[in-house]
Design a protein around this motif. Structure first.
Motif, PDB file in Angstrom:
ATOM      1  N   PHE A  46      45.534  38.698  39.901  1.00  0.00           N
ATOM      2  CA  PHE A  46      44.319  38.492  39.119  1.00  0.00           C
ATOM      3  C   PHE A  46      43.448  39.747  39.094  1.00  0.00           C
ATOM      4  CE2 PHE A  46      45.355  34.008  40.101  1.00  0.00           C
ATOM      5  CZ  PHE A  46      45.426  33.536  38.796  1.00  0.00           C
ATOM      6  N   LEU A  47      43.440  40.503  40.187  1.00  0.00           N
ATOM      7  CA  LEU A  47      42.732  41.786  40.176  1.00  0.00           C
ATOM      8  C   LEU A  47      43.363  42.726  39.160  1.00  0.00           C
ATOM      9  CD1 LEU A  47      40.531  43.588  41.763  1.00  0.00           C
ATOM     10  CD2 LEU A  47      42.560  44.620  42.802  1.00  0.00           C
ATOM     11  N   ALA A  48      44.702  42.789  39.159  1.00  0.00           N
ATOM     12  CA  ALA A  48      45.399  43.662  38.212  1.00  0.00           C
ATOM     13  C   ALA A  48      45.105  43.253  36.769  1.00  0.00           C
ATOM     14  CB  ALA A  48      46.903  43.629  38.481  1.00  0.00           C
ATOM     15  N   LEU A  49      45.024  41.958  36.514  1.00  0.00           N
ATOM     16  CA  LEU A  49      44.706  41.506  35.158  1.00  0.00           C
ATOM     17  C   LEU A  49      43.314  41.974  34.743  1.00  0.00           C
ATOM     18  CD1 LEU A  49      46.155  37.877  35.285  1.00  0.00           C
ATOM     19  CD2 LEU A  49      47.075  39.810  33.991  1.00  0.00           C
ATOM     20  N   ARG A  50      42.378  41.980  35.686  1.00  0.00           N
ATOM     21  CA  ARG A  50      41.037  42.494  35.389  1.00  0.00           C
ATOM     22  C   ARG A  50      41.083  43.999  35.134  1.00  0.00           C
ATOM     23  NH1 ARG A  50      37.214  39.461  39.978  1.00  0.00           N
ATOM     24  NH2 ARG A  50      37.477  37.333  39.173  1.00  0.00           N
ATOM     25  N   LEU A  51      41.859  44.719  35.939  1.00  0.00           N
ATOM     26  CA  LEU A  51      41.942  46.170  35.777  1.00  0.00           C
ATOM     27  C   LEU A  51      42.594  46.547  34.457  1.00  0.00           C
ATOM     28  CD1 LEU A  51      43.032  47.236  39.387  1.00  0.00           C
ATOM     29  CD2 LEU A  51      40.782  47.516  38.352  1.00  0.00           C
ATOM     30  N   ARG A 110      42.325  45.318  31.646  1.00  0.00           N
ATOM     31  CA  ARG A 110      41.396  45.283  30.518  1.00  0.00           C
ATOM     32  C   ARG A 110      40.651  46.605  30.356  1.00  0.00           C
ATOM     33  NH1 ARG A 110      39.628  40.243  33.163  1.00  0.00           N
ATOM     34  NH2 ARG A 110      40.918  38.536  32.368  1.00  0.00           N
ATOM     35  N   LEU A 111      40.650  47.423  31.401  1.00  0.00           N
ATOM     36  CA  LEU A 111      39.921  48.692  31.378  1.00  0.00           C
ATOM     37  C   LEU A 111      40.825  49.886  31.115  1.00  0.00           C
ATOM     38  CD1 LEU A 111      37.586  48.127  34.470  1.00  0.00           C
ATOM     39  CD2 LEU A 111      37.140  47.605  32.058  1.00  0.00           C
ATOM     40  N   GLY A 112      42.120  49.684  31.144  1.00  0.00           N
ATOM     41  CA  GLY A 112      43.041  50.796  30.925  1.00  0.00           C
ATOM     42  C   GLY A 112      44.355  50.583  31.646  1.00  0.00           C
ATOM     43  N   ARG A 113      45.253  51.544  31.514  1.00  0.00           N
ATOM     44  CA  ARG A 113      46.583  51.449  32.103  1.00  0.00           C
ATOM     45  C   ARG A 113      46.516  51.663  33.618  1.00  0.00           C
ATOM     46  NH1 ARG A 113      51.732  51.483  30.318  1.00  0.00           N
ATOM     47  NH2 ARG A 113      53.336  52.386  31.659  1.00  0.00           N
ATOM     48  N   ILE A 114      47.213  50.818  34.354  1.00  0.00           N
ATOM     49  CA  ILE A 114      47.280  50.938  35.804  1.00  0.00           C
ATOM     50  C   ILE A 114      48.327  51.987  36.174  1.00  0.00           C
ATOM     51  CG2 ILE A 114      47.881  49.710  37.931  1.00  0.00           C
ATOM     52  CD1 ILE A 114      46.691  47.200  36.689  1.00  0.00           C
TER      53      ILE A 114
END
Length: 232
Positions: A171-176, A178-182
């Motif tokens: 869920f943290l990754a899903l939030r991240l 939205r802001l750009g590529r991990i």
């Protein structure tokens, strides 16, 4: 662009009954040159917190659950970048230096992780390594044992980890996302094979993949937790 050496890294380690791992983990981080280490312990009855304090790191007490533990730990740190590390994981030599260089060169990336390698000789573990590489690098869904890192302003902006029974890393990754590529760093993180050996390589892997897909599809975490009762 800040110089790599000016980027401070705070490591947060959520623990529950990790007396067998925590001392080695902290020695490893000291050799890596971590700027700050905080252990967020869920009142472990095996002396994990005392061992961490004896190693000279700060310990914060937290209710059980990796999401809330990591949030409590993050709140006790002051570094530019937060690195969330499990007690049974070890970075390649120079891993934190690699992280500093990356953040210095790519300050707008919302977060990332390391390339995973399960510490076992079985061929099946190499398949798990490859799947983790694809999951994190192509889909942008790293698990917590890949050493997720997030610049502090981004962590604050997204509200930290969701405090859910499990899959807080997804869920943290899903939030991240939205802001750009991990990002997937070239340096590796070595992961203990204990979970796969305890529950079976195929069974554990299928459970992980199934839970990840269900979480991404919106299945409530309270339902998912019934299928993964042991979460630290």
């Amino acid at each position: 662009m800040p110089a790599p050496e000016s980027v401070s890294v705070s490591v947060v380690i959520p623990t529950l009954q990790e007396a067998g791992e925590i001392r080695s983990c902290l020695e490893h981080l000291a050799a890596q040159g971590a700027d700050e280490v905080v252990v967020a312990d869920a009142d472990s009855p095996d002396g994990t917190a005392d061992l961490a304090r004896s190693a000279g790191v700060r310990v914060v007490s937290s209710p059980r659950g990796r999401g809330i533990q990591q949030n409590r730990g993050a709140a006790a740190t002051s570094g530019d970048v937060l690195l969330f590390l499990h007690a049974d994981c070890r970075l390649d030599p120079g891993g934190i230096a690699c992280l500093r260089r990356f953040v210095s060169r790519c300050p707008k990336v919302p977060g990332g992780c390391f390339r995973m390698r399960v510490d076992g000789p079985e061929a099946g573990f190499r398949a798990i390594d490859a799947a983790a590489h694809l999951r994190a690098g192509l889909i942008g869904l790293p698990y917590g044992d890949q050493g997720i890192f997030v610049p502090r302003p981004v962590f604050d902006r997204i509200g930290g980890f969701p405090e859910v029974p499990l899959m807080e890393d997804v869920f943290l990754a899903l939030r991240l996302r939205r802001l750009g590529r991990i990002a997937l760093l070239p340096s590796r993180i070595h992961v203990s094979p204990r979970r796969w050996r305890r529950h079976g390589l195929l069974g554990q892997s299928l459970r992980n993949w199934g839970l990840t897909a269900a979480a991404a599809a919106g299945v409530p975490t309270e339902v998912l937790a019934r299928f993964y009762p042991m979460v630290r």
